[in-house]
Design a protein around this motif. Sequence first.
Motif, PDB file in Angstrom:
ATOM      1  N   LEU A  70      -7.802  -1.389  12.449  1.00  0.00           N
ATOM      2  CA  LEU A  70      -7.765   0.075  12.364  1.00  0.00           C
ATOM      3  C   LEU A  70      -9.139   0.717  12.441  1.00  0.00           C
ATOM      4  O   LEU A  70      -9.238   1.932  12.628  1.00  0.00           O
ATOM      5  CB  LEU A  70      -7.086   0.494  11.050  1.00  0.00           C
ATOM      6  CG  LEU A  70      -5.578   0.259  10.969  1.00  0.00           C
ATOM      7  CD1 LEU A  70      -5.078   0.446   9.539  1.00  0.00           C
ATOM      8  CD2 LEU A  70      -4.842   1.186  11.919  1.00  0.00           C
ATOM      9  N   CYS A  92      -3.637   2.790   6.219  1.00  0.00           N
ATOM     10  CA  CYS A  92      -3.949   4.050   6.902  1.00  0.00           C
ATOM     11  C   CYS A  92      -4.377   5.124   5.905  1.00  0.00           C
ATOM     12  O   CYS A  92      -5.301   5.904   6.176  1.00  0.00           O
ATOM     13  CB  CYS A  92      -2.736   4.537   7.698  1.00  0.00           C
ATOM     14  SG  CYS A  92      -2.433   3.647   9.243  1.00  0.00           S
ATOM     15  N   VAL A  97      -6.324   7.285   8.551  1.00  0.00           N
ATOM     16  CA  VAL A  97      -5.778   7.156   9.908  1.00  0.00           C
ATOM     17  C   VAL A  97      -4.388   7.775   9.943  1.00  0.00           C
ATOM     18  O   VAL A  97      -3.520   7.412   9.142  1.00  0.00           O
ATOM     19  CB  VAL A  97      -5.702   5.666  10.329  1.00  0.00           C
ATOM     20  CG1 VAL A  97      -5.026   5.517  11.687  1.00  0.00           C
ATOM     21  CG2 VAL A  97      -7.100   5.058  10.361  1.00  0.00           C
ATOM     22  N   LEU A  99      -0.560   8.526  11.310  1.00  0.00           N
ATOM     23  CA  LEU A  99       0.431   7.487  11.598  1.00  0.00           C
ATOM     24  C   LEU A  99       1.642   8.037  12.339  1.00  0.00           C
ATOM     25  O   LEU A  99       2.208   9.055  11.956  1.00  0.00           O
ATOM     26  CB  LEU A  99       0.868   6.856  10.267  1.00  0.00           C
ATOM     27  CG  LEU A  99       1.884   5.719  10.268  1.00  0.00           C
ATOM     28  CD1 LEU A  99       1.394   4.538  11.087  1.00  0.00           C
ATOM     29  CD2 LEU A  99       2.163   5.286   8.828  1.00  0.00           C
TER      30      LEU A  99
END
Length: 271
Positions: A70, A92, A97, A99
């Motif tokens: 990631l 995440c 991050v 999703l």
Amino acid sequence: MTAADLHRVCIAGASGRMGQMLVEAVRASGDCQLTGALDVATSPALGQDAAAFGGHASGVIITSDLTTGLLGSQYLIDFTRPEGTMAHMRECVKLGVNLVIGTTGFTPEQKDEIAKASSSIAIMMAPNMSVGVNVTMKLLEMAAKAMSTGYDIEIIEAHHRHKVDAPSGTALKMGEVIADALGRDLKECAVYAREGVTGERDPSSIGFATIRGGDIVGDHTVLFAGTGERIEITHKSSSRATYAQGSLRAVRFLAGRSSGLYDMFDVLGLR
């Protein structure tokens, strides 16, 4: 478009059928860049270039290490299994991050955890990323409202022999859309199996039938059966490419969003 303008995307399950389709869609797009590729520790594809299956070189190596995979990505697209998606989601959240979830078969508790995570990152979750399927959902909502009485509703779905959950997440979502339009609770009116002497059909029920076989990508039909007529609304998928393209539309939708839980109706402006 400069490299700084590209959407940096990681793919989970990168060596699977859907994963490979997603890798190719990202590679062929003009505004996305493949920056990570994840797979399970037992995958024979670990250590290989994520685009090698198509004879290309992406420079991205498939790994089972979530942090490594990631790193440098803005988005993760995940069409794996519930337990895998949950682990990916937690990482995440740690890394910030966003999703895109196409995985199906979550428990109510897992859905609650996803909803909580959406306060930290932006999540787009849908049981089917196909634009056509989601337009079909809107048609079903309209049909259910217009045929709220006098019509029996049955949902028939067919998928390939490898699918592990039934009914499909798409079929269940269709049932939810119809039940909501009718003011019903799908948990109370759904019928998933019929065998033996079942008695007359409850007119308030929504029935489901499941077919598994061969390499069927995904067929869904909703039957509204009335007296003297029946209406069938059908969507058939012939390629997973439509799911990949819908996923990239979801990535673009999440751009600039830092939190929130969304679905494909949000992405397509179908609210």
